[in-house]
Design a protein around this motif. Structure first.
Motif, short mmCIF file in Angstrom:
data_model
loop_
_atom_site.label_atom_id
_atom_site.label_comp_id
_atom_site.label_asym_id
_atom_site.label_seq_id
_atom_site.Cartn_x
_atom_site.Cartn_y
_atom_site.Cartn_z
N ASN A 1 1.25 -0.91 0.22
CA ASN A 1 0.41 -0.23 -0.25
C ASN A 1 0.86 1.49 -0.27
O ASN A 1 2.13 1.52 0.92
CB ASN A 1 -0.59 0.32 1.45
CG ASN A 1 -1.29 -0.62 1.51
OD1 ASN A 1 -2.36 -1.39 0.43
ND2 ASN A 1 -1.93 -1.49 2.52
N SER B 1 -3.81 -4.82 5.88
CA SER B 1 -3.39 -3.93 7.10
C SER B 1 -2.31 -3.32 6.73
O SER B 1 -1.38 -4.13 5.62
CB SER B 1 -3.29 -5.11 8.38
OG SER B 1 -2.65 -5.74 7.92
N ALA C 1 -2.61 -0.93 11.60
CA ALA C 1 -4.28 -0.68 10.64
C ALA C 1 -4.26 -1.18 9.78
O ALA C 1 -3.54 -2.50 9.36
CB ALA C 1 -4.39 1.33 10.31
N1 PHE Z 1 -7.54 0.71 3.00
C1 PHE Z 1 -6.84 -0.07 2.83
C2 PHE Z 1 -8.03 -0.63 1.48
O1 PHE Z 1 -9.01 0.31 1.61
C3 PHE Z 1 -7.24 -1.23 3.99
C4 PHE Z 1 -5.87 -0.53 4.77
C5 PHE Z 1 -5.83 -0.34 5.75
C6 PHE Z 1 -4.66 -0.81 4.95
C7 PHE Z 1 -5.31 0.38 6.64
C8 PHE Z 1 -3.61 -0.83 5.28
C9 PHE Z 1 -3.84 -0.35 6.14
O2 PHE Z 1 -7.83 -1.81 1.05
#
Ligand code: PHE
Length: 355
Positions: A267, A292, A313
């Motif tokens: 990410n 995550s 997170a």
């Molecule tokens: N925002 C990511 C999603 O929409 C989820 C996520 C949140 C990943 C926090 C890492 C940390 O899939």
């Protein structure tokens, strides 16, 4: 020589012919053996009035009414007996869609684990909070109009925290905090664009920023969770990846899903990042249930969070765990026009998790 031969059979046949009664068992057997007679059985009934004899059919009464009392015929009434083992009518009640049930269950588990809910009513968000603040570069494909719904009216956000925007711009363009940044011209117009929130992590970002504006001393184990797409964060001094693994394992085990696997992922805003997989017994395969990671310093430090504060997170899907928990193999059986209402009706009111 015998003078008189007694022909017993002949005598018997004669008797029958003359209409006399032949009733000795041995005679009957002798005739039967030689197939000279066939046996017929006659049944006779004698009918008499029984104790409940009634020329008209009586209907057993089920209730004693005012009319019975007034007419005085209650004395002769016969009452129908109660059938105490009869099954009652199914009760007409409202039914909860499995998704809603699991959502509530998830919400309760996080609350039991000490989380607080974030305000999540801002479905319209600026690109800044949805992407830029998350260290997601402006040329990232997720920011393409194919992948994201941008608003025409109002097309741009009215207000952003200017000094923070400045720090975000700098970290994108040239880095800082030990990072090289992305090395491109960061554009304010891009950050101002309004969109329909693409992930609830946008909400987590706002919350973390607000937290960073408070007295740093107060910053002790703050948990948030958002239920719909269920984004959650924990912000504390010195958190590690082991904390993230522990929280996710704890949560999924409480939900009744203890077969878990974690896979490295990417990410723009987390490092390291992990996808979460759970085993689907029906499909006989591992399915992804979440994503995550640990928020990057390029995201946290411009907010003003202290350097030793880490944030773990995650974002969890609601549909996939529901499918696993309810043994549903096809997402179309869970929602949309093809959902079988009986599936919802016949589901138990509560599902007991493995606590
Ligand atoms: N925002 C990511 C999603 O929409 C989820 C996520 C949140 C990943 C926090 C890492 C940390 O899939």
């Amino acid at each position: 020589m015998v003078e008189n031969v007694e022909d017993k059979v002949k005598d018997l046949l004669k008797k029958i012919e003359d209409g006399e009664v032949v009733d000795k068992k041995e005679d009957i057997d002798a005739l039967k053996k030689r197939k000279l007679i066939t046996l017929q059985t006659w049944k006779a009934y004698s009918l008499r009035k029984g104790p409940k004899y009634a020329p008209e059919r009586k209907k057993a009464a089920t209730d004693l009414t005012r009319d019975h009392l007034q007419r005085g015929d209650w004395k002769d009434l016969e009452f129908k007996e109660y059938n105490l083992s009869a099954q009652g009518q199914p009760i007409q009640v409202g039914y909860l869609q499995p998704l809603l049930e699991v959502r509530e269950e998830i919400q309760n588990i996080f609350l039991q684990m000490g989380f607080e809910e974030m305000p999540t009513n801002n479905f319209v968000e600026s690109s800044f909070w949805n992407f830029d603040a998350l260290f997601q570069p402006q040329q990232h494909p997720a920011r393409d109009s194919h992948d994201t719904f941008f608003l025409k009216v109002p097309a741009a956000t009215r207000q952003l925290p200017e000094d923070y925007v400045e720090r975000v711009k700098r970290v994108h363009e040239s880095g800082g905090y030990g990072s090289k940044g992305y090395g491109y011209d960061w554009k304010r117009e891009e950050a101002d664009k309004n969109l329909l929130r693409t992930h609830t992590t946008a909400v987590s970002t706002r919350m973390l920023y607000m937290l960073a504006q408070q007295d740093a001393i107060k910053l002790l184990l703050i948990h948030f969770v958002y239920c719909y797409l269920m984004s959650g964060v924990i912000c504390d001094h010195g958190l590690t990846l082991a904390d993230l693994l522990g929280v996710l394992e704890d949560f999924f085990t409480r939900l009744g899903m203890s077969k878990l696997r974690f896979k490295p992922a990417y990410n723009p805003y987390t490092e390291p990042s992990m996808e979460v997989f759970s085993y689907h017994e029906g499909l006989k395969k591992w399915v992804e249930v979440g994503n995550s990671g640990m928020f990057r310093p390029e995201m946290l430090l411009p907010m003003g969070l202290p350097e030793d504060v880490n944030v773990i997170a995650w974002g969890l899907s609601l549909e996939r765990p529901t499918m696993i928990l309810y043994g549903i193999d096809n997402i179309r059986d869970l929602f949309g026009p093809k959902v079988d209402f009986n599936l919802i009706k016949n589901n138990p009111i509560c599902r007991l998790g493995l606590l």
